[in-house]
Design a protein around this motif. Structure first.
Motif, PDB file in Angstrom:
ATOM      1  N   SER A  35      35.209  27.918  11.154  1.00 57.14           N
ATOM      2  CA  SER A  35      36.553  28.196  10.651  1.00 57.14           C
ATOM      3  C   SER A  35      36.747  29.686  10.386  1.00 57.14           C
ATOM      4  O   SER A  35      35.815  30.395  10.000  1.00 57.14           O
ATOM      5  CB  SER A  35      36.779  27.409   9.365  1.00 57.14           C
ATOM      6  N   ARG A  36      37.975  30.153  10.597  1.00 56.18           N
ATOM      7  CA  ARG A  36      38.281  31.550  10.270  1.00 56.18           C
ATOM      8  C   ARG A  36      38.345  31.750   8.760  1.00 56.18           C
ATOM      9  O   ARG A  36      38.122  32.850   8.259  1.00 56.18           O
ATOM     10  CB  ARG A  36      39.604  31.936  10.949  1.00 56.18           C
ATOM     11  N   LEU A  37      38.669  30.659   8.038  1.00 55.64           N
ATOM     12  CA  LEU A  37      38.673  30.734   6.575  1.00 55.64           C
ATOM     13  C   LEU A  37      37.221  30.755   6.096  1.00 55.64           C
ATOM     14  O   LEU A  37      36.502  29.774   6.268  1.00 55.64           O
ATOM     15  CB  LEU A  37      39.395  29.534   5.976  1.00 55.64           C
ATOM     16  N   VAL A  38      36.821  31.864   5.496  1.00 60.30           N
ATOM     17  CA  VAL A  38      35.399  32.059   5.227  1.00 60.30           C
ATOM     18  C   VAL A  38      34.832  31.012   4.264  1.00 60.30           C
ATOM     19  O   VAL A  38      33.682  30.613   4.369  1.00 60.30           O
ATOM     20  CB  VAL A  38      35.155  33.493   4.717  1.00 60.30           C
ATOM     21  N   THR A  39      35.653  30.525   3.322  1.00 60.83           N
ATOM     22  CA  THR A  39      35.088  29.624   2.306  1.00 60.83           C
ATOM     23  C   THR A  39      35.301  28.139   2.613  1.00 60.83           C
ATOM     24  O   THR A  39      34.981  27.290   1.811  1.00 60.83           O
ATOM     25  CB  THR A  39      35.683  29.927   0.915  1.00 60.83           C
ATOM     26  N   VAL A  40      35.871  27.825   3.778  1.00 56.69           N
ATOM     27  CA  VAL A  40      36.055  26.420   4.135  1.00 56.69           C
ATOM     28  C   VAL A  40      35.173  26.109   5.341  1.00 56.69           C
ATOM     29  O   VAL A  40      35.304  26.727   6.394  1.00 56.69           O
ATOM     30  CB  VAL A  40      37.536  26.124   4.496  1.00 56.69           C
ATOM     31  N   TRP A  41      34.249  25.149   5.149  1.00 59.63           N
ATOM     32  CA  TRP A  41      33.305  24.859   6.223  1.00 59.63           C
ATOM     33  C   TRP A  41      33.994  24.097   7.354  1.00 59.63           C
ATOM     34  O   TRP A  41      34.594  23.051   7.134  1.00 59.63           O
ATOM     35  CB  TRP A  41      32.126  24.051   5.688  1.00 59.63           C
ATOM     36  N   GLY A  42      33.929  24.631   8.577  1.00 57.69           N
ATOM     37  CA  GLY A  42      34.614  23.977   9.689  1.00 57.69           C
ATOM     38  C   GLY A  42      33.675  23.647  10.824  1.00 57.69           C
ATOM     39  O   GLY A  42      34.088  23.594  11.980  1.00 57.69           O
ATOM     40  N   GLY A  43      32.390  23.450  10.523  1.00 60.26           N
ATOM     41  CA  GLY A  43      31.423  23.129  11.569  1.00 60.26           C
ATOM     42  C   GLY A  43      30.621  24.352  11.985  1.00 60.26           C
ATOM     43  O   GLY A  43      30.990  25.492  11.683  1.00 60.26           O
ATOM     44  N   PHE A  44      29.506  24.091  12.702  1.00 65.85           N
ATOM     45  CA  PHE A  44      28.599  25.163  13.086  1.00 65.85           C
ATOM     46  C   PHE A  44      29.113  25.901  14.323  1.00 65.85           C
ATOM     47  O   PHE A  44      29.616  25.277  15.246  1.00 65.85           O
ATOM     48  CB  PHE A  44      27.215  24.579  13.371  1.00 65.85           C
ATOM     49  N   SER A  45      28.996  27.210  14.309  1.00 64.12           N
ATOM     50  CA  SER A  45      29.425  27.982  15.465  1.00 64.12           C
ATOM     51  C   SER A  45      28.791  29.364  15.402  1.00 64.12           C
ATOM     52  O   SER A  45      28.523  29.892  14.328  1.00 64.12           O
ATOM     53  CB  SER A  45      30.943  28.126  15.454  1.00 64.12           C
ATOM     54  N   THR A  46      28.543  29.940  16.578  1.00 65.15           N
ATOM     55  CA  THR A  46      28.033  31.314  16.592  1.00 65.15           C
ATOM     56  C   THR A  46      29.100  32.261  17.118  1.00 65.15           C
ATOM     57  O   THR A  46      28.799  33.386  17.503  1.00 65.15           O
ATOM     58  CB  THR A  46      26.768  31.422  17.462  1.00 65.15           C
ATOM     59  N   GLN A  47      30.368  31.794  17.103  1.00 63.69           N
ATOM     60  CA  GLN A  47      31.409  32.598  17.750  1.00 63.69           C
ATOM     61  C   GLN A  47      31.602  33.973  17.109  1.00 63.69           C
ATOM     62  O   GLN A  47      31.943  34.930  17.789  1.00 63.69           O
ATOM     63  CB  GLN A  47      32.735  31.839  17.748  1.00 63.69           C
ATOM     64  N   TRP A  48      31.353  34.085  15.779  1.00 61.36           N
ATOM     65  CA  TRP A  48      31.614  35.375  15.116  1.00 61.36           C
ATOM     66  C   TRP A  48      30.598  36.419  15.531  1.00 61.36           C
ATOM     67  O   TRP A  48      30.882  37.614  15.496  1.00 61.36           O
ATOM     68  CB  TRP A  48      31.646  35.193  13.598  1.00 61.36           C
ATOM     69  N   TYR A  49      29.407  35.946  15.927  1.00 62.54           N
ATOM     70  CA  TYR A  49      28.416  36.910  16.415  1.00 62.54           C
ATOM     71  C   TYR A  49      28.867  37.487  17.751  1.00 62.54           C
ATOM     72  O   TYR A  49      28.730  38.683  18.007  1.00 62.54           O
ATOM     73  CB  TYR A  49      27.043  36.248  16.537  1.00 62.54           C
ATOM     74  N   GLY A  50      29.447  36.607  18.609  1.00 59.59           N
ATOM     75  CA  GLY A  50      29.994  37.092  19.882  1.00 59.59           C
ATOM     76  C   GLY A  50      31.125  38.071  19.647  1.00 59.59           C
ATOM     77  O   GLY A  50      31.163  39.166  20.224  1.00 59.59           O
ATOM     78  N   ALA A  51      32.033  37.700  18.721  1.00 62.86           N
ATOM     79  CA  ALA A  51      33.171  38.560  18.414  1.00 62.86           C
ATOM     80  C   ALA A  51      32.695  39.914  17.895  1.00 62.86           C
ATOM     81  O   ALA A  51      33.257  40.961  18.223  1.00 62.86           O
ATOM     82  CB  ALA A  51      34.061  37.885  17.373  1.00 62.86           C
ATOM     83  N   GLU A  56      34.330  46.862  19.522  1.00 63.00           N
ATOM     84  CA  GLU A  56      33.781  48.175  19.858  1.00 63.00           C
ATOM     85  C   GLU A  56      33.778  49.132  18.679  1.00 63.00           C
ATOM     86  O   GLU A  56      32.853  49.924  18.520  1.00 63.00           O
ATOM     87  CB  GLU A  56      34.566  48.779  21.026  1.00 63.00           C
ATOM     88  N   ALA A  57      34.812  49.047  17.836  1.00 64.92           N
ATOM     89  CA  ALA A  57      34.883  49.962  16.692  1.00 64.92           C
ATOM     90  C   ALA A  57      33.690  49.742  15.764  1.00 64.92           C
ATOM     91  O   ALA A  57      33.072  50.696  15.277  1.00 64.92           O
ATOM     92  CB  ALA A  57      36.189  49.748  15.937  1.00 64.92           C
ATOM     93  N   LEU A  58      33.350  48.472  15.549  1.00 62.90           N
ATOM     94  CA  LEU A  58      32.235  48.143  14.671  1.00 62.90           C
ATOM     95  C   LEU A  58      30.908  48.595  15.274  1.00 62.90           C
ATOM     96  O   LEU A  58      30.031  49.135  14.590  1.00 62.90           O
ATOM     97  CB  LEU A  58      32.222  46.632  14.413  1.00 62.90           C
ATOM     98  N   MET A  59      30.763  48.375  16.595  1.00 63.47           N
ATOM     99  CA  MET A  59      29.526  48.780  17.281  1.00 63.47           C
ATOM    100  C   MET A  59      29.359  50.299  17.240  1.00 63.47           C
ATOM    101  O   MET A  59      28.274  50.814  16.997  1.00 63.47           O
ATOM    102  CB  MET A  59      29.570  48.320  18.744  1.00 63.47           C
ATOM    103  N   GLU A  60      30.474  51.010  17.466  1.00 63.81           N
ATOM    104  CA  GLU A  60      30.449  52.469  17.419  1.00 63.81           C
ATOM    105  C   GLU A  60      30.013  52.934  16.024  1.00 63.81           C
ATOM    106  O   GLU A  60      29.163  53.821  15.882  1.00 63.81           O
ATOM    107  CB  GLU A  60      31.853  52.998  17.773  1.00 63.81           C
ATOM    108  N   ALA A  61      30.591  52.290  14.984  1.00 68.08           N
ATOM    109  CA  ALA A  61      30.235  52.656  13.608  1.00 68.08           C
ATOM    110  C   ALA A  61      28.751  52.401  13.351  1.00 68.08           C
ATOM    111  O   ALA A  61      28.075  53.205  12.702  1.00 68.08           O
ATOM    112  CB  ALA A  61      31.085  51.872  12.613  1.00 68.08           C
TER     113      ALA A  61
END
Lengths: 267, 301
Positions: A35-51, A56-61
């Motif tokens: 889930s995009r809502l950080v405090t509500v559990w919406g199942g397991f996913s690794t999508q945020w690691y991909g995101a 690029e801004a975060l990687m550059e930093a």
């Protein structure tokens, strides 16, 4: 002497460590939340690691932060080791009290003061703010921590080895590289790692001294956090926590092994 | 030979000279500049204050300095209440840290000797992970629809979510959490050296445990209590990140005030004056802390 802990002591330990570790654990668990809502559990996913890796801004930093940390920790290790030697091996020298004060003050000084004063200094001498000003500021802060770590090792070790080398005619510089340096090496490595992490972690001093093109990871994370919770920040945090934990475990094992070797060699 | 001993002397003098010079340039000089700018007037320019120094006009340099910024600080209630509330928040946090840290440090010192290095490492480990991240983790826990309220409501302990985030309570929790290792480690160092036979003797002579605690344990732990308290109090007074992320707009703290003078109002001279004020508050605890540390290092070596 082995003794069992009383119930009270055991409870204190369990609560103390739960308090220290639960928040970090929850942060890591929720980085795998679908889930995009950080405090509500919406199942397991690794999508945020991909995101995260596509951001690029975060990687550059992250890249900027890493370069600053490497540079400033290296400089801080050299300067801090010299300062520790000066404090333990030089006895009284001119202005020693001032020197000791300057080593201890930055460690307890609130970061807002250190950050502001360095910024005003860089503006006064006309140095453009950016990568270099952050690196210089971090070197100044972290060298003091390196000094303390190396100094405590220099104070406890056996001077007779150094004296023996000198008696046998080794010049001071050679004595240092052949005898002193190998003995204090673990504390120098520990000092370097401490300086590196402190630089990686710093938000306040970097915010004062940053300029165009020198956004560090903490500055980036801070500006995102001010807008609200973000699952990408959770993922970035979980990776950082993983790296640090691994680093600390490896460092602990290494020092244990070198301590065991030192004992076996009869020190 | 004479030449060689001269180079040797030069190399030897570089050891103290290099770090000395570095700290002089990057610590002492910047500090003097802050002092100077806190006495200057703001200007609508880049940088936004009157020039720093002009060798040709030293008399003019000194005549430009005035205490206007400090008059602003004293005259404006905002700074007085920010100062008082920083000291109050730091004091309460330090007391809470003692209450939380002492049982943990005590239990660590009583644990079997072979487990102690691991326990110390476990206390230090969170300190190595990012401060910012550890504070960020608490936002998800403390917010109204956050994990703490979810848990308490599932247990039926509360029916309405508690408001903790953006109150002073969240700041206390944040400071206690972030600074706990700084309190536990000096306490542990003092308690570990304690001789158990003293407590046993007191017990044999009929002293109740609570009295032995106050008359034996606490006095012996005093160096650790003082060092840990100062180590937490000093940075807590100037804290910025914790009140900013957890405290909401209501929580006034002096470090935060400095930040907003600088970044929002772009009033550099006033920000410098706030820095000097903060330093004046902290100079006494810093000096005491330095003395305590120096004495500890002396007894150890």
């Amino acid at each position: 002497m082995t003794r069992r802990l009383s119930l009270f002591n055991l409870t204190s330990l369990i609560f103390g460590f739960a308090f220290l570790y639960l928040p970090i654990l929850l942060l890591v668990v929720y980085s795998f939340n679908a889930s995009r809502l950080v405090t509500v559990w919406g199942g397991f996913s690794t999508q945020w690691y991909g995101a995260l890796f596509r951001n690029e801004a975060l990687m550059e930093a992250a890249w900027v932060t890493l370069r600053i940390a490497l540079l400033s920790a290296t400089l801080a290790t050299v300067l801090g080791t010299l300062a520790a030697l000066a404090l333990t091996r030089y006895g009284r020298f001119f202005g020693r009290t001032l020197f000791t004060g300057m080593v201890y003050a930055p460690m307890v000084m609130p970061e807002v003061i250190t950050g502001l004063s360095l910024l005003l200094f860089f503006v006064a001498i006309g140095l453009d703010r950016g990568f270099w000003t952050i690196a210089l500021a971090h070197t100044t802060l972290t060298m003091c921590f390196v000094t303390v770590v190396v100094q405590s090792r220099l104070m406890t070790f056996d001077r007779s080895l150094e004296e023996a080398a000198m008696d046998l005619g080794a010049p001071p510089l050679r004595t240092f590289f052949a005898v002193t340096l190998p003995l204090i090496a673990p504390s120098i490595v520990a000092g370097f790692l401490l300086a590196f992490t402190l630089s990686l972690d710093d938000l306040v001093i970097a915010s004062f001294n940053t300029g165009p093109g020198a956004t560090t990871l903490p500055i980036k994370i801070y500006s995102q956090v001010r807008l609200g919770l973000s699952p990408e920040v959770n993922a970035a945090s979980a990776i950082l926590i993983g790296i640090v934990t691994l680093g600390v475990v490896v460092a602990t094992l290494l020092t244990k092994r070198s301590a065991a070797r030192a004992r076996r060699d009869g020190h | 030979m004479a030449e060689r001993s001269l180079t040797r002397k030069l190399t030897a003098s570089l050891v103290p000279a290099l770090p000395y010079l570095w700290l002089g340039v990057f610590f002492l000089v910047p500090f003097l500049i802050v002092l100077k700018i806190s006495l200057s007037d703001p200007a609508v320019a880049q940088p936004p204050y009157k020039p720093v120094f002009d060798w040709s006009d030293i008399a003019g340099f000194f005549s430009q300095l005035d205490l206007d910024n400090f008059e602003t600080l004293v005259g404006d209630d905002l700074y007085l209440s920010a100062t008082l509330s920083s000291i109050r928040i730091a004091t309460i946090s330090t007391i809470l840290l003692l209450l939380v840290g002492f049982p943990v440090a005590y239990a660590m010192a009583r644990a079997p000797e072979r487990h102690r290095p691991l326990l110390v490492a476990l206390v230090i480990l969170p300190f190595w992970t990012s401060f910012l991240i550890r504070i960020y983790a608490w936002i998800a826990i403390l917010k109204p629809e956050g994990l703490l309220n979810q848990g308490l409501m599932a247990l039926g302990a509360i029916s309405e979510p508690l408001t903790i985030l953006n109150t002073e309570w969240a700041v206390y929790i944040g400071i206690v959490y972030a600074y706990l290792p700084f309190m536990v480690l000096p306490l542990y160092a003092a308690l570990e050296k304690m001789d158990d036979t003293l407590l046993e003797a007191a017990l044999d002579l009929g002293s109740p445990p609570w009295r032995s605690f106050w008359t034996i344990t606490v006095p012996l732990a005093m160096p650790g209590i003082i060092a840990g308290s100062l180590l937490c109090f000093i940075p807590a007074v100037g804290e910025f990140v914790i009140p900013d992320l957890l405290g909401g707009s209501e929580t006034l703290m002096i470090g935060r005030q400095l930040w907003s003078e600088f970044f929002s109002n772009r009033d550099w001279p006033l920000a410098s004056a706030v820095a000097i004020l903060l330093l004046i508050i902290l100079v006494v605890p810093i000096v005491i802390y330095r003395d305590v540390e120096a004495r500890r290092l002396e007894t150890e070596s």
